[in-house]
Write an enzyme that holds these catalytic residues in place. Structure first.
Site, PDB file in Angstrom:
ATOM      1  N   SER A 184      43.477  30.923  52.275  1.00 43.15           N
ATOM      2  CA  SER A 184      42.633  29.802  51.870  1.00 43.15           C
ATOM      3  C   SER A 184      42.594  28.645  52.855  1.00 43.15           C
ATOM      4  O   SER A 184      41.660  27.857  52.833  1.00 43.15           O
ATOM      5  CB  SER A 184      43.065  29.299  50.495  1.00 43.15           C
ATOM      6  OG  SER A 184      44.436  28.977  50.502  1.00 43.15           O
ATOM      7  N   HIS A 224      39.341  33.952  47.325  1.00 42.87           N
ATOM      8  CA  HIS A 224      38.301  33.505  48.261  1.00 42.87           C
ATOM      9  C   HIS A 224      37.436  34.656  48.773  1.00 42.87           C
ATOM     10  O   HIS A 224      36.671  34.472  49.719  1.00 42.87           O
ATOM     11  CB  HIS A 224      38.938  32.743  49.426  1.00 42.87           C
ATOM     12  CG  HIS A 224      39.443  31.407  49.006  1.00 42.87           C
ATOM     13  ND1 HIS A 224      38.627  30.303  48.878  1.00 42.87           N
ATOM     14  CD2 HIS A 224      40.684  31.009  48.625  1.00 42.87           C
ATOM     15  CE1 HIS A 224      39.349  29.271  48.460  1.00 42.87           C
ATOM     16  NE2 HIS A 224      40.597  29.673  48.298  1.00 42.87           N
ATOM     17  N   LYS A 259      35.691  30.032  41.687  1.00 42.59           N
ATOM     18  CA  LYS A 259      35.195  29.652  43.021  1.00 42.59           C
ATOM     19  C   LYS A 259      33.767  30.184  43.177  1.00 42.59           C
ATOM     20  O   LYS A 259      32.844  29.590  42.646  1.00 42.59           O
ATOM     21  CB  LYS A 259      36.172  30.154  44.093  1.00 42.59           C
ATOM     22  CG  LYS A 259      37.567  29.539  43.914  1.00 42.59           C
ATOM     23  CD  LYS A 259      38.490  29.870  45.033  1.00 42.59           C
ATOM     24  CE  LYS A 259      39.937  29.555  44.733  1.00 42.59           C
ATOM     25  NZ  LYS A 259      40.270  28.137  44.608  1.00 42.59           N
TER      26      LYS A 259
HETATM   27  C1  LIG Z   1      44.303  32.294  47.064  1.00 42.19           C
HETATM   28  C2  LIG Z   1      44.171  31.628  45.734  1.00 42.19           C
HETATM   29  N1  LIG Z   1      44.666  32.241  44.633  1.00 42.19           N
HETATM   30  C3  LIG Z   1      44.544  31.695  43.414  1.00 42.19           C
HETATM   31  C4  LIG Z   1      43.936  30.479  43.223  1.00 42.19           C
HETATM   32  C5  LIG Z   1      43.851  29.894  41.858  1.00 42.19           C
HETATM   33  O1  LIG Z   1      42.603  30.105  41.296  1.00 42.19           O
HETATM   34  P1  LIG Z   1      42.082  29.197  40.086  1.00 42.19           P
HETATM   35  O2  LIG Z   1      41.520  27.960  40.687  1.00 42.19           O
HETATM   36  O3  LIG Z   1      41.094  30.041  39.383  1.00 42.19           O
HETATM   37  O4  LIG Z   1      43.271  28.901  39.235  1.00 42.19           O
HETATM   38  C6  LIG Z   1      43.401  29.808  44.326  1.00 42.19           C
HETATM   39  C7  LIG Z   1      42.733  28.493  44.128  1.00 42.19           C
HETATM   40  O5  LIG Z   1      43.024  27.520  44.734  1.00 42.19           O
HETATM   41  C8  LIG Z   1      43.517  30.385  45.614  1.00 42.19           C
HETATM   42  O6  LIG Z   1      43.034  29.768  46.690  1.00 42.19           O
END
Ligand SMILES: Cc1ncc(COP(=O)(O)O)c(C=O)c1O
Length: 391
Positions: free
Chosen positions: A180, A208, A239
């Protein structure tokens, strides 16, 4: 109020170090342009990859669901809070992801937490990329499993960890599909090869990549042609899908196990009807409007090329997440402030989210941006870069 003095001290220290951040409220809907502090600016910091937060078809589905089913469910899934639409959506998602089953959690964060904390115990080992997302790290912290951290996308380091793990019952390799902060893609074909060689399971977090990579946005596994060879795919509905929630696409066995043992699933109320209906409509949008994903990638190329031509360092990104590497924390915040003056909202990411000396402006273009908006943003980057002596 008394009792919080040590917390206030810590906050004061953060203020002294320049790491304290105010929340920045949007005064408009999420979109390619947003209103912040009364100013119309180009949004380059959202995860709204396909612009689905405002998709008419999804809004219509949500409104209809509210009319028919109300605004909440009144219970956790396992007691009285499973609507037939939750189950229909999970079947649709599994079919879309080419997996046996899918289960939806309240968020991507709780999906990682729930899967990792429930399926492993002290007979098992989890082998995790050092730059995996915080929700994976927290999920691992909640297990009694042994843990090994391999160097970021380093296959020698992963193989060493696998070799040293033969005594465990389950060896689970876990990686982000797209990282990310840097926007690079995990070397999944090599990971699958190693996992198969050492008889390990694989879990990919496609937060992502869902809606971004693979045919119709099916994710990293599909992008590499690895359908059926990755045991657990986690994704977010918050997202590119534009709504809220997380899912795991996996075997029927793991799904049933998680229904009984996945703590966030068991102990937190299910998604409101509007959320599920909008997510359901999003799958139709992914299938029927592939031009959105095409536009996302066209825009990504246009913006990345533009930044590179201007002389910015965009790191190792291969996806719409494009960092503009600055280095110094304070200068990064200044650059973000200067961009805002120039009409662009692009947040700085500094230590401790990224290592010291690796501070950056993290940008994400979306399918909603027009070329004119992106050119306007590039011009703003140029002016701000020159003002601060970065270019
Ligand atoms: C790689 C990754 N996994 C999980 C999440 C968490 O997702 P959510 O925003 O749906 O809780 C994020 C969000 O920031 C992320 O970037």
């Amino acid at each position: 109020m008394k009792g919080f003095e040590h917390l206030q001290e810590e906050l004061n220290q953060m203020k002294d170090e320049g790491t304290f951040r105010e929340l920045i409220p949007l005064e408009s809907a999420q979109g390619s342009r947003v209103t912040i502090k009364g100013k119309d600016v180009i949004q380059l910091s959202s995860n709204n990859y396909l612009g689905l937060t405002n998709h008419p078809r999804m809004k219509e589905a949500a409104e209809k669901a509210i009319e028919e089913y109300g605004v909440g469910t009144g219970s956790v899934r396992t007691i009285a809070g499973t609507l037939s639409m939750h189950e229909e959506y999970e079947r649709k998602l599994a079919k879309f992801k080419h997996t046996e089953a899918a289960l939806v959690f309240q968020s991507g964060f709780t999906t990682n937490q729930g899967v990792l904390s429930s399926m492993l115990n002290d007979q098992d080992v989890v082998i995790s990329d050092e730059l995996n997302h915080a929700s994976i790290i927290d999920g691992i912290r909640l297990t009694k499993a042994a843990r090994k951290i391999y160097k970021h996308v380093d296959m020698e380091s992963l193989e060493e960890a696998l070799k040293a793990s033969s005594e465990y019952r389950t060896r689970l390799v876990v990686t982000d599909g797209v990282f990310s902060m840097d926007g690079n893609i995990a070397p999944l074909p090599e990971i699958v090869e190693l996992a198969e060689k050492y008889d390990a399971l694989i879990m990919v977090d496609d937060a992502h990549a869902s809606g971004v990579l693979g045919e119709n946005g099916r994710g990293t596994v599909n992008h590499f042609g690895l359908d059926g060879r990755v045991h657990i795919q986690v994704g977010t509905l918050s997202k590119a899908i534009g709504v809220l929630g997380g899912y795991v696409a996996t075997s029927q066995t793991l799904k049933e196990y998680l229904i009984h043992k996945g703590r966030p699933f068991l102990f937190s109320t299910s998604h409101p009807p509007a959320v599920t209906a909008a997510c359901d409509a999003a799958v139709d949008v992914l299938l029927e409007e592939p031009e959105l994903i095409q536009k996302l990638w066209d825009n990504t190329k246009f913006f990345k090329d533009g930044l590179t031509k201007l002389g910015f360092d965009t790191g190792i990104s291969k996806t719409p997440i494009t960092p503009v590497m600055i280095g110094d924390d304070a200068l990064t915040h200044k650059f973000s402030d200067e961009l805002f003056k120039e009409g662009v909202f692009a947040q700085g990411i500094v230590f401790p989210t990224v290592p010291k000396g690796k501070a950056r402006i993290r940008t994400i273009v979306t399918a909603e941006h027009s070329k004119e908006e992106l050119q306007e943003a590039l011009d703003a980057f140029e002016r701000a870069g020159k003002t601060l002596g970065i270019l």
